[in-house]
Design an enzyme around this catalytic site. Structure first.
Site, PDB file in Angstrom:
ATOM      1  N   LYS A 181      -4.821  15.487  -7.637  1.00 22.55           N
ATOM      2  CA  LYS A 181      -4.095  15.594  -8.900  1.00 22.55           C
ATOM      3  C   LYS A 181      -3.538  16.996  -9.124  1.00 22.55           C
ATOM      4  O   LYS A 181      -2.466  17.159  -9.718  1.00 22.55           O
ATOM      5  CB  LYS A 181      -4.997  15.180 -10.072  1.00 22.55           C
ATOM      6  CG  LYS A 181      -5.315  13.688 -10.102  1.00 22.55           C
ATOM      7  CD  LYS A 181      -4.048  12.849 -10.140  1.00 22.55           C
ATOM      8  CE  LYS A 181      -4.342  11.360 -10.266  1.00 22.55           C
ATOM      9  NZ  LYS A 181      -3.096  10.542 -10.301  1.00 22.55           N
ATOM     10  N   TYR A 199     -10.287  13.636  -5.787  1.00 20.61           N
ATOM     11  CA  TYR A 199      -9.375  13.239  -6.862  1.00 20.61           C
ATOM     12  C   TYR A 199      -8.766  14.467  -7.533  1.00 20.61           C
ATOM     13  O   TYR A 199      -7.548  14.521  -7.778  1.00 20.61           O
ATOM     14  CB  TYR A 199     -10.141  12.396  -7.882  1.00 20.61           C
ATOM     15  CG  TYR A 199      -9.293  11.785  -8.968  1.00 20.61           C
ATOM     16  CD1 TYR A 199      -8.569  10.623  -8.742  1.00 20.61           C
ATOM     17  CD2 TYR A 199      -9.224  12.366 -10.231  1.00 20.61           C
ATOM     18  CE1 TYR A 199      -7.800  10.044  -9.745  1.00 20.61           C
ATOM     19  CE2 TYR A 199      -8.460  11.806 -11.238  1.00 20.61           C
ATOM     20  CZ  TYR A 199      -7.744  10.652 -10.980  1.00 20.61           C
ATOM     21  OH  TYR A 199      -6.975  10.091 -11.987  1.00 20.61           O
ATOM     22  N   ASN A 259       2.137   5.931 -10.365  1.00 21.62           N
ATOM     23  CA  ASN A 259       0.928   5.725 -11.149  1.00 21.62           C
ATOM     24  C   ASN A 259      -0.274   5.319 -10.295  1.00 21.62           C
ATOM     25  O   ASN A 259      -1.408   5.374 -10.756  1.00 21.62           O
ATOM     26  CB  ASN A 259       1.211   4.643 -12.211  1.00 21.62           C
ATOM     27  CG  ASN A 259      -0.029   4.176 -12.925  1.00 21.62           C
ATOM     28  OD1 ASN A 259      -0.587   4.890 -13.746  1.00 21.62           O
ATOM     29  ND2 ASN A 259      -0.477   2.965 -12.610  1.00 21.62           N
ATOM     30  N   ASP A 310       0.868  -1.167   0.000  1.00 21.30           N
ATOM     31  CA  ASP A 310       0.000   0.000   0.000  1.00 21.30           C
ATOM     32  C   ASP A 310       0.909   1.222   0.000  1.00 21.30           C
ATOM     33  O   ASP A 310       1.544   1.532   1.000  1.00 21.30           O
ATOM     34  CB  ASP A 310      -0.903  -0.008   1.239  1.00 21.30           C
ATOM     35  CG  ASP A 310      -1.837   1.197   1.294  1.00 21.30           C
ATOM     36  OD1 ASP A 310      -1.739   2.071   0.411  1.00 21.30           O
ATOM     37  OD2 ASP A 310      -2.663   1.252   2.221  1.00 21.30           O
TER      38      ASP A 310
END
Length: 357
Positions: A235, A231, A165, A138
């Site tokens: 990002k 998210y 990634n 993890d």
């Protein structure tokens, strides 16, 4: 209905997009070699240099050539010289490499003889993956990363390429998320980049031929979108981290940095998502992104890879007046695209039950 892939419009013109037109232009009218063929053909017909067709074609060929040269010079000024890459000597770490884009890159390098370590909490989708060593990890857990890093150093050697990634998508509105989901999302999508980079960068600096750090971000980090608050925030942070890190690494020219900001990828991570506009914003196949990432790593370059076309120009969105920005969002449908979101976890659960949602 099969939601394992992002939905696209089922029509004969679905494959037609702005990117397709650009690809055609790049190998025809916008290619210096092809551009100079035109005046040569006119000359073969014995046209004088003073005729209009000759003057126009030469002017166009000169313009295209200057653009091409300017792009090359600009890249060198921005990113410097390349580093020497010998795949037999490279140790490549791919986080989130058990499936999707990460697995594609890992498999290609594994088959080409590089040493590849895949870090993921999920098991490898492909049991036939050659040249890949899998470590269950993890990446949002600092202790697990430290343990796995020691194992990689012992088993494979010092990593020279790090591909950050790993990602998760909750796909809920902020008010519908619990705090544990927020923590998990930000830790995996953002903090893990700090953890892995801090762990593997010192070894790259000590390496004589340097190393490469690949940051997989997203165009959503520039735009934001409904049901993607966590998210998008992560990002945006990842993109800022990459740019700041690249500035700090200027004193280490052998360390190359590659930022990847794709649009919607055809992977299970965004299963069920409705494509807003297949012409302007087509779904990107992971293999297309993988080819560009692999090319940049192989050439030892720093780079910024944005796919599809709009992803490379998305910064101009913030230059628009706020009213036009609002209209653009409504026309694009970006804030409605997650309404049909299924996601990787729900897709896997439905497959275990013997059917697809």
């Amino acid at each position: 209905m099969d939601h394992t892939r992002p939905s696209v419009r089922d029509s004969w013109f679905a494959p037609v997009s702005a990117d397709v037109f650009l690809k055609v232009l790049n190998v025809t009218l916008l290619h210096p070699f092809v551009a100079w063929i035109i005046p040569l053909c006119f000359r073969a017909e014995h046209q004088a240099f003073t005729t209009t067709p000759m003057l126009v074609s030469i002017a166009w060929a000169t313009f295209v050539t200057l653009l091409w040269m300017g792009d090359v010079i600009s890249h060198k000024i921005a990113y410097g010289l390349h580093r020497e890459v010998d795949l037999s000597e490279e140790v490549i770490v791919v986080t989130g490499g058990a499936s999707g884009l990460g697995l594609l890159i890992a498999e290609v390098y594994g088959m080409r003889g590089a040493t590849v370590a895949v870090l993921d909490v999920a098991d490898l989708e492909s049991t036939d993956a050659r040249g890949i060593t899998y470590y269950k990890c993890d990446v949002g857990d600092k202790n697990q990363i430290a343990r796995v890093a020691a194992d990689i150093e012992r088993d494979l050697g010092t990593p020279t390429v790090l591909i950050n990634n790993a990602a998760v998508v909750v796909g809920k509105k902020l008010l519908d998320m619990d705090l544990d989901e927020v923590d998990k999302s930000l830790t995996t999508n953002l903090l893990s980049h700090f953890y892995t980079t801090k762990t593997f960068l010192p070894g790259m600096i000590r390496n004589e031929t340097g190393g490469t750090i690949v940051t997989v971000s997203s165009v959503i980090g520039h735009l934001g979108a409904a049901q993607l608050t966590d998210y998008a925030a992560a990002k945006a942070g990842v993109t800022a981290l990459h740019k700041s890190l690249a500035a700090e690494l200027q004193e280490y020219p052998e360390i190359k940095t590659i930022l990847v900001t794709p649009g919607q990828l055809s992977t299970p991570l965004f299963a069920g998502v409705k494509t807003p506009n297949t012409f302007i914003a087509p779904v990107v196949e992971p293999i297309e992104v993988a080819k560009e990432v692999i090319k940049a790593i192989d050439l030892g370059l720093s780079d910024h890879i944005g796919m599809p076309l709009y992803a490379r120009w998305i910064d101009w969105y913030n230059v628009l007046p706020v009213g036009l920005q609002k209209i653009s969002r409504r026309l694009s449908g970006i804030d409605a695209s997650m309404k049909t979101f299924v996601g990787r976890r729900n897709t896997e659960l439905s497959e275990k039950n013997g059917h697809l949602i």
